[in-house]
Design a protein around this motif. Structure first.
Motif, PDB file in Angstrom:
ATOM      1  N   GLU A   1       0.858  -1.190   0.000  1.00  0.00           N
ATOM      2  CA  GLU A   1       0.000   0.000   0.000  1.00  0.00           C
ATOM      3  C   GLU A   1       0.889   1.233   0.000  1.00  0.00           C
ATOM      4  O   GLU A   1       1.341   1.686   1.053  1.00  0.00           O
ATOM      5  N   LYS A   2       1.148   1.758  -1.206  1.00  0.00           N
ATOM      6  CA  LYS A   2       2.142   2.818  -1.356  1.00  0.00           C
ATOM      7  C   LYS A   2       1.693   3.844  -2.361  1.00  0.00           C
ATOM      8  O   LYS A   2       0.883   3.559  -3.227  1.00  0.00           O
ATOM      9  N   GLY A   3       2.299   5.018  -2.308  1.00  0.00           N
ATOM     10  CA  GLY A   3       2.094   6.028  -3.348  1.00  0.00           C
ATOM     11  C   GLY A   3       1.025   7.040  -3.006  1.00  0.00           C
ATOM     12  O   GLY A   3       0.328   6.939  -1.989  1.00  0.00           O
TER      13      GLY A   3
ATOM     14  N   ILE B   1       3.555  -9.041   3.524  1.00  0.00           N
ATOM     15  CA  ILE B   1       3.405  -7.594   3.697  1.00  0.00           C
ATOM     16  C   ILE B   1       4.683  -6.895   3.241  1.00  0.00           C
ATOM     17  O   ILE B   1       5.782  -7.321   3.570  1.00  0.00           O
ATOM     18  N   ASN B   2       4.505  -5.812   2.487  1.00  0.00           N
ATOM     19  CA  ASN B   2       5.659  -5.031   2.058  1.00  0.00           C
ATOM     20  C   ASN B   2       6.120  -4.093   3.173  1.00  0.00           C
ATOM     21  O   ASN B   2       5.362  -3.210   3.596  1.00  0.00           O
ATOM     22  N   ASP B   3       7.353  -4.316   3.616  1.00  0.00           N
ATOM     23  CA  ASP B   3       8.077  -3.349   4.436  1.00  0.00           C
ATOM     24  C   ASP B   3       7.295  -2.755   5.612  1.00  0.00           C
ATOM     25  O   ASP B   3       7.276  -1.534   5.787  1.00  0.00           O
ATOM     26  N   ASP B   4       6.654  -3.560   6.417  1.00  0.00           N
ATOM     27  CA  ASP B   4       5.987  -3.057   7.618  1.00  0.00           C
ATOM     28  C   ASP B   4       5.922  -4.195   8.640  1.00  0.00           C
ATOM     29  O   ASP B   4       4.967  -4.962   8.673  1.00  0.00           O
TER      30      ASP B   4
ATOM     31  N   VAL C   1      11.178  -6.814   1.891  1.00  0.00           N
ATOM     32  CA  VAL C   1      11.885  -5.546   2.064  1.00  0.00           C
ATOM     33  C   VAL C   1      12.857  -5.286   0.920  1.00  0.00           C
ATOM     34  O   VAL C   1      13.305  -6.215   0.244  1.00  0.00           O
ATOM     35  N   GLY C   2      13.185  -4.009   0.758  1.00  0.00           N
ATOM     36  CA  GLY C   2      14.169  -3.601  -0.237  1.00  0.00           C
ATOM     37  C   GLY C   2      15.512  -3.321   0.421  1.00  0.00           C
ATOM     38  O   GLY C   2      15.658  -3.486   1.634  1.00  0.00           O
ATOM     39  N   GLN C   3      16.470  -2.890  -0.370  1.00  0.00           N
ATOM     40  CA  GLN C   3      17.813  -2.622   0.146  1.00  0.00           C
ATOM     41  C   GLN C   3      17.831  -1.422   1.087  1.00  0.00           C
ATOM     42  O   GLN C   3      18.731  -1.292   1.909  1.00  0.00           O
ATOM     43  N   GLU C   4      16.843  -0.543   0.940  1.00  0.00           N
ATOM     44  CA  GLU C   4      16.857   0.688   1.743  1.00  0.00           C
ATOM     45  C   GLU C   4      15.961   0.587   2.972  1.00  0.00           C
ATOM     46  O   GLU C   4      15.715   1.575   3.652  1.00  0.00           O
ATOM     47  N   ASP C   5      15.478  -0.598   3.269  1.00  0.00           N
ATOM     48  CA  ASP C   5      14.466  -0.713   4.320  1.00  0.00           C
ATOM     49  C   ASP C   5      15.021  -1.101   5.690  1.00  0.00           C
ATOM     50  O   ASP C   5      14.259  -1.425   6.598  1.00  0.00           O
ATOM     51  N   GLY C   6      16.343  -1.078   5.834  1.00  0.00           N
ATOM     52  CA  GLY C   6      16.920  -1.354   7.146  1.00  0.00           C
ATOM     53  C   GLY C   6      17.917  -2.490   7.110  1.00  0.00           C
ATOM     54  O   GLY C   6      18.182  -3.067   6.057  1.00  0.00           O
TER      55      GLY C   6
HETATM   56 MG    MG Z   1      10.697  -0.965   0.379  1.00  0.00          MG
END
Ligand code: MG
Ligand code: TZP
Length: 219
Positions: free
Chosen positions: A44-46, A75-78, A92-97
């Motif tokens: 849930e983004k944008g 779940i994406n990144d939460d 998660v992506g590379q920038e998510d922690g």
């Molecule tokens: Mg992410």
């Protein structure tokens, strides 16, 4: 879930949130799963995305649909939302922690990581990622802050270097180009618009599944 089962679940990995759907998100998801989508990620983004309670409510509704079809719900990144819903995993992506910390925070849950090269792939797997998302494979209009388009040769490169974990390609994938991604060695494809923006999400998922399997056969 063992790695063989997880690879089977990677075939048609559908990702979306309310902003990706022009009709009711629950209906879109239901159709996608009916058509053959094998895994789902709530992202849930944008601009205009839901927040707070309505975001949680939508996630719960979509999780219910997944349960009915016995399809894992990621779940994406939460991390908090993942724990709150007792979802099946987190992406998660590379920038998510820090990946090692994230891994420790969700014991027993699936962890997917977006990677762009061999170094990132090795690190993600060293800390205990269960699967890798690789992309953007083709040009995509859905995510604007992506790395440069890499083509599917990056997947072949990972395989040639001994990466045998579950892999999905992502970015600009549709039924017409999905087979190239699995032919290159991916276990499946992750898509947003190919399903969420299709008039008939069930047909879209079915066609993707066929294309994915065709590529696997000729691999
Ligand atoms: Mg992410
Ligand atoms: N990560 C890399 S590309 C992408 C994400 C989330 C967007 C994929 O969307 P689409 O519509 O399948 O190209």
């Amino acid at each position: 879930m063992n790695q063989y089962m997880l690879k089977e679940k990677m075939k048609v990995y559908f990702i979306m949130g309310s902003t990706n759907c022009s009709t009711d998100a629950e209906e879109v998801l239901e159709k996608a799963l009916k058509g053959g989508a094998t895994l789902f990620q709530f992202r849930e983004k944008g601009t205009g995305c839901l927040e707070g309670g309505s975001r949680t409510e939508l996630a719960m509704a979509l999780q219910k649909v997944c349960r009915r079809y016995n399809v894992p719900f990621i779940i994406n990144d939460d991390i908090q939302l993942m724990k709150h819903l007792d979802a099946d995993g987190l992406h998660v992506g590379q920038e998510d922690g820090d990946l090692a910390e994230i891994r420790k925070a969700i014991p027993g849950k699936l962890l997917g990581v977006s990677v762009h090269n061999l170094k990132e792939a090795r690190h993600a797997l060293e800390v205990g990622a269960d699967y890798l998302g690789v992309g953007p494979i083709y040009p995509t209009g859905t995510k604007t802050d992506t790395r440069p388009v890499m083509g599917y040769s990056v997947i072949r490169e990972l395989r040639e270097n001994g990466i045998d974990a579950p892999i999905v390609g992502i970015g600009g994938i549709s039924a017409s180009n999905a087979s190239g991604v699995t032919q290159a060695g991916a276990d499946g494809v992750a898509v947003i618009t190919a399903i969420s923006s299709h008039q008939e999400p069930d047909e879209a998922a079915y066609e993707l599944l066929k294309s994915v399997e065709k590529g696997k056969e000729s691999n």
